[in-house]
Design a protein around this motif. Sequence first.
Motif, PDB file in Angstrom:
ATOM      1  N   SER A 248       0.828  -1.213   0.000  1.00 34.55           N
ATOM      2  CA  SER A 248       0.000   0.000   0.000  1.00 34.55           C
ATOM      3  C   SER A 248       0.861   1.261   0.000  1.00 34.55           C
ATOM      4  CB  SER A 248      -0.923  -0.003   1.218  1.00 34.55           C
ATOM      5  OG  SER A 248      -1.788  -1.117   1.187  1.00 34.55           O
ATOM      6  N   VAL A 249       1.915   1.256   0.802  1.00 39.66           N
ATOM      7  CA  VAL A 249       2.815   2.404   0.848  1.00 39.66           C
ATOM      8  C   VAL A 249       3.544   2.564  -0.479  1.00 39.66           C
ATOM      9  CG1 VAL A 249       4.878   3.360   1.967  1.00 39.66           C
ATOM     10  CG2 VAL A 249       3.099   2.260   3.345  1.00 39.66           C
ATOM     11  N   SER A 250       3.903   1.446  -1.115  1.00 43.41           N
ATOM     12  CA  SER A 250       4.569   1.502  -2.424  1.00 43.41           C
ATOM     13  C   SER A 250       3.687   2.194  -3.452  1.00 43.41           C
ATOM     14  CB  SER A 250       4.921   0.087  -2.889  1.00 43.41           C
ATOM     15  OG  SER A 250       5.795  -0.539  -1.987  1.00 43.41           O
ATOM     16  N   ILE A 251       2.408   1.872  -3.425  1.00 44.76           N
ATOM     17  CA  ILE A 251       1.470   2.499  -4.353  1.00 44.76           C
ATOM     18  C   ILE A 251       1.397   4.002  -4.099  1.00 44.76           C
ATOM     19  CG2 ILE A 251      -0.948   2.612  -5.058  1.00 44.76           C
ATOM     20  CD1 ILE A 251      -1.136  -0.385  -4.412  1.00 44.76           C
ATOM     21  N   LEU A 252       1.369   4.390  -2.827  1.00 46.06           N
ATOM     22  CA  LEU A 252       1.304   5.814  -2.477  1.00 46.06           C
ATOM     23  C   LEU A 252       2.535   6.580  -2.961  1.00 46.06           C
ATOM     24  CD1 LEU A 252      -0.131   5.645   1.161  1.00 46.06           C
ATOM     25  CD2 LEU A 252      -1.312   6.391  -0.912  1.00 46.06           C
ATOM     26  N   PHE A 253       3.678   5.897  -3.010  1.00 45.18           N
ATOM     27  CA  PHE A 253       4.910   6.534  -3.467  1.00 45.18           C
ATOM     28  C   PHE A 253       5.097   6.430  -4.977  1.00 45.18           C
ATOM     29  CE2 PHE A 253       6.038   6.606   0.985  1.00 45.18           C
ATOM     30  CZ  PHE A 253       6.868   7.710   1.083  1.00 45.18           C
ATOM     31  N   GLY A 254       4.064   5.977  -5.682  1.00 40.94           N
ATOM     32  CA  GLY A 254       4.098   5.977  -7.140  1.00 40.94           C
ATOM     33  C   GLY A 254       4.671   4.747  -7.795  1.00 40.94           C
ATOM     34  N   VAL A 255       4.864   3.658  -7.060  1.00 35.01           N
ATOM     35  CA  VAL A 255       5.379   2.427  -7.650  1.00 35.01           C
ATOM     36  C   VAL A 255       4.264   1.720  -8.412  1.00 35.01           C
ATOM     37  CG1 VAL A 255       6.364   0.152  -7.175  1.00 35.01           C
ATOM     38  CG2 VAL A 255       7.105   2.134  -5.843  1.00 35.01           C
ATOM     39  N   ASN A 256       4.548   1.360  -9.656  1.00 36.43           N
ATOM     40  CA  ASN A 256       3.597   0.586 -10.459  1.00 36.43           C
ATOM     41  C   ASN A 256       3.727  -0.877 -10.036  1.00 36.43           C
ATOM     42  OD1 ASN A 256       2.130  -0.808 -12.457  1.00 36.43           O
ATOM     43  ND2 ASN A 256       2.556   0.794 -13.968  1.00 36.43           N
ATOM     44  N   VAL A 257       2.948  -1.256  -9.060  1.00 39.17           N
ATOM     45  CA  VAL A 257       3.087  -2.566  -8.437  1.00 39.17           C
ATOM     46  C   VAL A 257       2.871  -3.693  -9.447  1.00 39.17           C
ATOM     47  CG1 VAL A 257       2.094  -4.134  -6.724  1.00 39.17           C
ATOM     48  CG2 VAL A 257       2.464  -1.730  -6.155  1.00 39.17           C
ATOM     49  N   ARG A 258       1.835  -3.569 -10.248  1.00 42.45           N
ATOM     50  CA  ARG A 258       1.525  -4.640 -11.199  1.00 42.45           C
ATOM     51  C   ARG A 258       2.655  -4.822 -12.209  1.00 42.45           C
ATOM     52  NH1 ARG A 258      -2.607  -7.702 -12.270  1.00 42.45           N
ATOM     53  NH2 ARG A 258      -3.151  -8.399 -14.360  1.00 42.45           N
ATOM     54  N   LEU A 259       3.159  -3.716 -12.746  1.00 38.91           N
ATOM     55  CA  LEU A 259       4.243  -3.792 -13.725  1.00 38.91           C
ATOM     56  C   LEU A 259       5.498  -4.390 -13.101  1.00 38.91           C
ATOM     57  CD1 LEU A 259       5.322  -3.159 -16.545  1.00 38.91           C
ATOM     58  CD2 LEU A 259       5.897  -0.870 -15.733  1.00 38.91           C
ATOM     59  N   ALA A 260       5.818  -3.984 -11.868  1.00 37.38           N
ATOM     60  CA  ALA A 260       7.012  -4.497 -11.199  1.00 37.38           C
ATOM     61  C   ALA A 260       6.902  -6.006 -10.963  1.00 37.38           C
ATOM     62  CB  ALA A 260       7.216  -3.774  -9.870  1.00 37.38           C
ATOM     63  N   LYS A 261       5.734  -6.466 -10.547  1.00 35.09           N
ATOM     64  CA  LYS A 261       5.546  -7.893 -10.302  1.00 35.09           C
ATOM     65  C   LYS A 261       5.625  -8.705 -11.596  1.00 35.09           C
ATOM     66  CE  LYS A 261       2.805  -7.807  -6.044  1.00 35.09           C
ATOM     67  NZ  LYS A 261       1.536  -8.236  -5.412  1.00 35.09           N
ATOM     68  N   VAL A 262       5.024  -8.183 -12.658  1.00 30.49           N
ATOM     69  CA  VAL A 262       5.078  -8.878 -13.945  1.00 30.49           C
ATOM     70  C   VAL A 262       6.518  -8.959 -14.443  1.00 30.49           C
ATOM     71  CG1 VAL A 262       4.443  -8.722 -16.390  1.00 30.49           C
ATOM     72  CG2 VAL A 262       2.716  -8.337 -14.629  1.00 30.49           C
ATOM     73  N   ALA A 263       7.268  -7.870 -14.302  1.00 31.69           N
ATOM     74  CA  ALA A 263       8.665  -7.859 -14.738  1.00 31.69           C
ATOM     75  C   ALA A 263       9.490  -8.879 -13.958  1.00 31.69           C
ATOM     76  CB  ALA A 263       9.250  -6.462 -14.578  1.00 31.69           C
ATOM     77  N   ALA A 264       9.303  -8.932 -12.641  1.00 35.86           N
ATOM     78  CA  ALA A 264      10.045  -9.883 -11.810  1.00 35.86           C
ATOM     79  C   ALA A 264       9.672 -11.318 -12.161  1.00 35.86           C
ATOM     80  CB  ALA A 264       9.778  -9.610 -10.338  1.00 35.86           C
ATOM     81  N   PHE A 265       8.395 -11.567 -12.374  1.00 39.08           N
ATOM     82  CA  PHE A 265       7.925 -12.900 -12.722  1.00 39.08           C
ATOM     83  C   PHE A 265       8.492 -13.336 -14.078  1.00 39.08           C
ATOM     84  CE2 PHE A 265       4.868 -16.162 -13.960  1.00 39.08           C
ATOM     85  CZ  PHE A 265       4.626 -16.813 -12.761  1.00 39.08           C
ATOM     86  N   THR A 266       8.545 -12.403 -15.022  1.00 32.56           N
ATOM     87  CA  THR A 266       9.049 -12.711 -16.359  1.00 32.56           C
ATOM     88  C   THR A 266      10.546 -12.995 -16.350  1.00 32.56           C
ATOM     89  OG1 THR A 266       7.346 -11.310 -17.354  1.00 32.56           O
ATOM     90  CG2 THR A 266       9.254 -11.852 -18.722  1.00 32.56           C
ATOM     91  N   VAL A 267      11.307 -12.120 -15.698  1.00 35.24           N
ATOM     92  CA  VAL A 267      12.765 -12.318 -15.638  1.00 35.24           C
ATOM     93  C   VAL A 267      13.093 -13.596 -14.860  1.00 35.24           C
ATOM     94  CG1 VAL A 267      14.954 -11.341 -14.870  1.00 35.24           C
ATOM     95  CG2 VAL A 267      13.209  -9.855 -15.833  1.00 35.24           C
ATOM     96  N   GLY A 268      12.349 -13.867 -13.800  1.00 33.05           N
ATOM     97  CA  GLY A 268      12.553 -15.105 -13.061  1.00 33.05           C
ATOM     98  C   GLY A 268      12.304 -16.324 -13.930  1.00 33.05           C
ATOM     99  N   GLY A 269      11.259 -16.276 -14.759  1.00 30.07           N
ATOM    100  CA  GLY A 269      10.983 -17.372 -15.678  1.00 30.07           C
ATOM    101  C   GLY A 269      12.105 -17.570 -16.678  1.00 30.07           C
ATOM    102  N   MET A 270      12.694 -16.481 -17.145  1.00 26.93           N
ATOM    103  CA  MET A 270      13.815 -16.572 -18.087  1.00 26.93           C
ATOM    104  C   MET A 270      15.024 -17.246 -17.442  1.00 26.93           C
ATOM    105  SD  MET A 270      13.595 -12.858 -19.981  1.00 26.93           S
ATOM    106  CE  MET A 270      14.926 -13.228 -21.127  1.00 26.93           C
ATOM    107  N   LEU A 271      15.299 -16.927 -16.183  1.00 22.20           N
ATOM    108  CA  LEU A 271      16.426 -17.555 -15.497  1.00 22.20           C
ATOM    109  C   LEU A 271      16.190 -19.048 -15.301  1.00 22.20           C
ATOM    110  CD1 LEU A 271      17.414 -14.935 -12.755  1.00 22.20           C
ATOM    111  CD2 LEU A 271      18.475 -15.348 -14.980  1.00 22.20           C
TER     112      LEU A 271
END
Length: 298
Positions: free
Chosen positions: A158-181
Amino acid sequence: MSGYLESQIVILCLSIIYAYGIFLPAASGQLNLGAAGFITLGAYASGWFNLSDGFGLSLYASIALSMLFTGAISFMIAFPILRTRGVYMVLATFAFAEVVSGLTINMEFLGAAAGMPVDAHVPVTGLVIAAIAVILFGFYFMSTRLGLALRSIHDDESVSILFGVNVRLAKVAAFTVGGMLMGLGGALYGHHYNYIEAQAFHVLLSIYILLYVLLGGTQTAWGPLVGAIFFTVVPELIRNLAIEIGSSWLADSRFIFFGGFIVLMMVIRPEGVVTRTMQDRIGSMFTGGRSKKPGKAE
């Protein structure tokens, strides 16, 4: 180098690569129990790209394309899977791995249940280099803005969202890069052993890899490295000790003690062995307990 030592190094290198693939999404609180599915995709994709009966590509091109292929699949399934949370995400990723396993076993052009041979070979030195590169990438990734965003999401979404973090995009990016590894790990597995069978990538593999990360810790990039080394080295040390003292009972029961120790660790230290606090304390020991303040010279 003895065959036994080489086999242990191979297992350790692959475990490290798998662990960092699970660690990246876990750094934002995503528990992925589908490691076996991504590894299977990477192994079969690279093997097929490299086969003369397939695309007949070179070793490096096959591995690179298998990573892109696994990353593309990870990206596509990330959107529905990341709508789930907690145990439901664990079940969703587990279901994905089971679907991949079922499909590969029934695909005749991939050898079905009999498995598929792989042409090009990756020696143990190649696995060591790849594992070191993945470790360095893991530390670099967690030091980037995206890595810092994942840490903030893990601490308080919740605090991340308030500070402008695109939570969904960050999670998708981490999930994708993790899959590549994990796809990279699967490709290296296939090219080292020169044979792939879907039964080798079972649910216990996914559980072990997730335990590597949870036991080592998800707060720093040291966690998956420590967890993978612990899970790979300690059981073998107990087995060698049993051989030295001539205790067949200890050799047969070593996993009982190992499992009990894991349960004890999870109770005493649920955040994992390596935490940010521990990392900061160790860092302060080397800097004499001093930290630089911005804008001031020492």
